[in-house]
Design a protein around this motif. Structure first.
Motif, mmCIF file in Angstrom:
data_model
loop_
_atom_site.group_PDB
_atom_site.id
_atom_site.type_symbol
_atom_site.label_atom_id
_atom_site.label_comp_id
_atom_site.label_asym_id
_atom_site.label_seq_id
_atom_site.Cartn_x
_atom_site.Cartn_y
_atom_site.Cartn_z
ATOM 1 N N GLU A 76 -9.598 -10.860 -8.421
ATOM 2 C CA GLU A 76 -8.241 -11.169 -8.891
ATOM 3 C C GLU A 76 -7.728 -10.118 -9.873
ATOM 4 O O GLU A 76 -6.544 -9.799 -9.886
ATOM 5 C CB GLU A 76 -8.203 -12.548 -9.552
ATOM 6 N N GLU A 77 -8.605 -9.559 -10.716
ATOM 7 C CA GLU A 77 -8.177 -8.547 -11.684
ATOM 8 C C GLU A 77 -7.699 -7.289 -10.968
ATOM 9 O O GLU A 77 -6.704 -6.695 -11.341
ATOM 10 C CB GLU A 77 -9.315 -8.205 -12.656
ATOM 11 N N LYS A 78 -8.437 -6.856 -9.936
ATOM 12 C CA LYS A 78 -8.042 -5.660 -9.209
ATOM 13 C C LYS A 78 -6.715 -5.869 -8.493
ATOM 14 O O LYS A 78 -5.962 -4.939 -8.297
ATOM 15 C CB LYS A 78 -9.120 -5.263 -8.206
ATOM 16 N N SER A 79 -6.440 -7.114 -8.088
ATOM 17 C CA SER A 79 -5.204 -7.359 -7.370
ATOM 18 C C SER A 79 -3.992 -7.229 -8.302
ATOM 19 O O SER A 79 -2.862 -7.227 -7.848
ATOM 20 C CB SER A 79 -5.230 -8.732 -6.699
ATOM 21 N N LYS A 80 -4.204 -7.113 -9.597
ATOM 22 C CA LYS A 80 -3.112 -6.931 -10.553
ATOM 23 C C LYS A 80 -2.782 -5.461 -10.773
ATOM 24 O O LYS A 80 -1.966 -5.129 -11.618
ATOM 25 C CB LYS A 80 -3.477 -7.605 -11.882
ATOM 26 N N ARG A 81 -3.403 -4.582 -9.996
ATOM 27 C CA ARG A 81 -3.102 -3.164 -10.078
ATOM 28 C C ARG A 81 -1.731 -2.895 -9.457
ATOM 29 O O ARG A 81 -1.169 -3.740 -8.775
ATOM 30 C CB ARG A 81 -4.186 -2.366 -9.343
ATOM 31 N N GLU A 82 -1.202 -1.704 -9.705
ATOM 32 C CA GLU A 82 0.069 -1.300 -9.104
ATOM 33 C C GLU A 82 -0.139 -1.181 -7.592
ATOM 34 O O GLU A 82 -1.128 -0.601 -7.148
ATOM 35 C CB GLU A 82 0.530 0.047 -9.668
ATOM 36 N N ARG A 83 0.799 -1.715 -6.831
ATOM 37 C CA ARG A 83 0.634 -1.758 -5.377
ATOM 38 C C ARG A 83 1.924 -1.329 -4.707
ATOM 39 O O ARG A 83 3.007 -1.629 -5.184
ATOM 40 C CB ARG A 83 0.267 -3.176 -4.973
ATOM 41 N N ARG A 84 1.782 -0.627 -3.599
ATOM 42 C CA ARG A 84 2.952 -0.174 -2.848
ATOM 43 C C ARG A 84 2.586 -0.093 -1.368
ATOM 44 O O ARG A 84 1.444 0.162 -1.023
ATOM 45 C CB ARG A 84 3.364 1.206 -3.356
ATOM 46 N N VAL A 85 3.580 -0.269 -0.515
ATOM 47 C CA VAL A 85 3.408 -0.072 0.924
ATOM 48 C C VAL A 85 4.181 1.196 1.285
ATOM 49 O O VAL A 85 5.349 1.343 0.918
ATOM 50 C CB VAL A 85 3.930 -1.275 1.736
ATOM 51 N N ILE A 86 3.503 2.113 1.965
ATOM 52 C CA ILE A 86 4.109 3.394 2.338
ATOM 53 C C ILE A 86 4.037 3.583 3.846
ATOM 54 O O ILE A 86 3.146 3.048 4.506
ATOM 55 C CB ILE A 86 3.414 4.577 1.629
ATOM 56 N N HIS A 95 -6.461 11.054 -5.439
ATOM 57 C CA HIS A 95 -5.528 10.741 -6.530
ATOM 58 C C HIS A 95 -5.881 9.413 -7.212
ATOM 59 O O HIS A 95 -5.083 8.881 -7.987
ATOM 60 C CB HIS A 95 -4.092 10.709 -6.004
ATOM 61 N N GLY A 96 -7.064 8.889 -6.917
ATOM 62 C CA GLY A 96 -7.497 7.642 -7.549
ATOM 63 C C GLY A 96 -6.836 6.406 -6.961
ATOM 64 O O GLY A 96 -6.801 5.352 -7.588
ATOM 65 N N VAL A 97 -6.329 6.546 -5.748
ATOM 66 C CA VAL A 97 -5.635 5.458 -5.073
ATOM 67 C C VAL A 97 -6.586 4.774 -4.097
ATOM 68 O O VAL A 97 -7.357 5.441 -3.401
ATOM 69 C CB VAL A 97 -4.387 6.005 -4.337
ATOM 70 N N SER A 98 -6.530 3.452 -4.034
ATOM 71 C CA SER A 98 -7.289 2.681 -3.051
ATOM 72 C C SER A 98 -6.397 2.428 -1.842
ATOM 73 O O SER A 98 -5.244 2.035 -1.997
ATOM 74 C CB SER A 98 -7.727 1.339 -3.632
ATOM 75 N N VAL A 99 -6.942 2.653 -0.654
ATOM 76 C CA VAL A 99 -6.221 2.378 0.582
ATOM 77 C C VAL A 99 -6.687 1.006 1.053
ATOM 78 O O VAL A 99 -7.803 0.850 1.532
ATOM 79 C CB VAL A 99 -6.484 3.457 1.652
ATOM 80 N N ILE A 100 -5.834 0.015 0.874
ATOM 81 C CA ILE A 100 -6.209 -1.371 1.133
ATOM 82 C C ILE A 100 -6.230 -1.688 2.623
ATOM 83 O O ILE A 100 -7.165 -2.312 3.113
ATOM 84 C CB ILE A 100 -5.249 -2.348 0.408
ATOM 85 N N ASP A 101 -5.193 -1.245 3.345
ATOM 86 C CA ASP A 101 -5.125 -1.589 4.764
ATOM 87 C C ASP A 101 -4.250 -0.609 5.514
ATOM 88 O O ASP A 101 -3.671 0.311 4.933
ATOM 89 C CB ASP A 101 -4.622 -3.023 4.959
ATOM 90 N N LEU A 147 1.837 1.913 8.419
ATOM 91 C CA LEU A 147 2.011 1.643 6.998
ATOM 92 C C LEU A 147 0.637 1.537 6.356
ATOM 93 O O LEU A 147 -0.333 1.156 7.010
ATOM 94 C CB LEU A 147 2.755 0.324 6.781
ATOM 95 N N HIS A 148 0.571 1.870 5.077
ATOM 96 C CA HIS A 148 -0.631 1.621 4.281
ATOM 97 C C HIS A 148 -0.222 0.840 3.045
ATOM 98 O O HIS A 148 0.783 1.158 2.411
ATOM 99 C CB HIS A 148 -1.275 2.929 3.781
ATOM 100 N N THR A 149 -0.995 -0.167 2.718
ATOM 101 C CA THR A 149 -0.885 -0.780 1.407
ATOM 102 C C THR A 149 -1.829 0.007 0.522
ATOM 103 O O THR A 149 -3.020 0.153 0.856
ATOM 104 C CB THR A 149 -1.290 -2.268 1.425
ATOM 105 N N ILE A 150 -1.305 0.547 -0.567
ATOM 106 C CA ILE A 150 -2.132 1.337 -1.481
ATOM 107 C C ILE A 150 -2.010 0.748 -2.879
ATOM 108 O O ILE A 150 -1.005 0.111 -3.201
ATOM 109 C CB ILE A 150 -1.722 2.834 -1.479
ATOM 110 N N GLU A 151 -3.037 0.948 -3.680
ATOM 111 C CA GLU A 151 -2.949 0.497 -5.069
ATOM 112 C C GLU A 151 -3.710 1.438 -5.986
ATOM 113 O O GLU A 151 -4.619 2.142 -5.569
ATOM 114 C CB GLU A 151 -3.402 -0.961 -5.224
ATOM 115 N N ALA A 152 -3.278 1.419 -7.250
ATOM 116 C CA ALA A 152 -3.874 2.279 -8.276
ATOM 117 C C ALA A 152 -3.690 1.615 -9.632
ATOM 118 O O ALA A 152 -2.985 0.616 -9.760
ATOM 119 C CB ALA A 152 -3.216 3.658 -8.258
ATOM 120 N N ASP A 153 -4.301 2.210 -10.637
ATOM 121 C CA ASP A 153 -4.210 1.664 -11.986
ATOM 122 C C ASP A 153 -2.837 1.870 -12.611
ATOM 123 O O ASP A 153 -2.467 1.158 -13.531
ATOM 124 C CB ASP A 153 -5.284 2.289 -12.883
ATOM 125 N N SER A 154 -2.076 2.877 -12.109
ATOM 126 C CA SER A 154 -0.767 3.139 -12.709
ATOM 127 C C SER A 154 0.247 3.571 -11.653
ATOM 128 O O SER A 154 -0.119 4.078 -10.588
ATOM 129 C CB SER A 154 -0.884 4.246 -13.767
#
Length: 174
Positions: free
Chosen positions: A66-76, A95-101, A148-155
């Motif tokens: 749940e904590e990680k899901s509070k990171r900044e998230r975007r769909v590109i 770039h420190g980005v996680s590729v979720i899907d 599309l990719h859902t990506i997330e990062a700390d900022s």
């Protein structure tokens, strides 16, 4: 090794997933519990039905944090060839980005999503190796490379830099 049964096995699965941030393969869980991989697939389905936040990724099962899901998230939106897959993914993780899907819009089935959870070059390398050794198709192969990719990062800044790098490489669709 003693075979773990039913509820005891499912409790062990949850405990192991809570102990690590790394995915655990179904085969590894099967080995630990002395049952078949198919039994583990059924156990995971039961656990999901009991609202356990388990996700299957190409690397194995993970517990959604749940904590990680509070990171900044975007769909590109991206487009590239199969051969460019590794380069696209490495730009993001570098770039420190996680590729979720990965998500594609299929004309018959509608939205189709594949879970990735790639966080490092090591994860990308394993994904690409599996892609090559299985000769599997990418979801983006259904849509002429568009996906599309859902990506997330700390900022937000990390996301913006990664997106700019994808744009510079010609992978971003605007």
């Amino acid at each position: 090794m003693r075979k773990l049964l039913g509820e005891e096995r499912r409790e062990a699965i949850i405990a192991w997933l809570k102990e690590t941030e790394e995915p655990i393969s179904g085969s590894e869980i099967a080995r630990r519990t002395n049952v078949s991989r198919q039994v583990i697939v059924q156990d995971v389905s039961l656990l999901k039905a009991m609202n356990q936040p388990i996700m299957a990724t190409p690397q194995g099962y993970i517990l959604i944090d749940e904590e990680k899901s509070k990171r900044e998230r975007r769909v590109i939106a991206c487009r590239h060839t199969r051969a460019e897959t590794e380069a696209e993914l490495n730009i993001l993780v570098d770039h420190g980005v996680s590729v979720i899907d990965v998500i594609v819009e299929h004309p018959i089935y509608g939205e189709m999503t594949g879970s990735l959870h790639l966080n490092s070059r090591f994860d990308v390398e394993k994904f690409v190796r599996k892609l090559m050794t299985t000769s599997a198709s990418l979801l983006s192969g259904l849509t002429d490379g568009l996906h599309l990719h859902t990506i997330e990062a700390d900022s937000k800044e990390q996301l913006e830099k990664a997106i700019a790098a994808l744009d510079a490489a010609g992978f971003l669709v605007r």
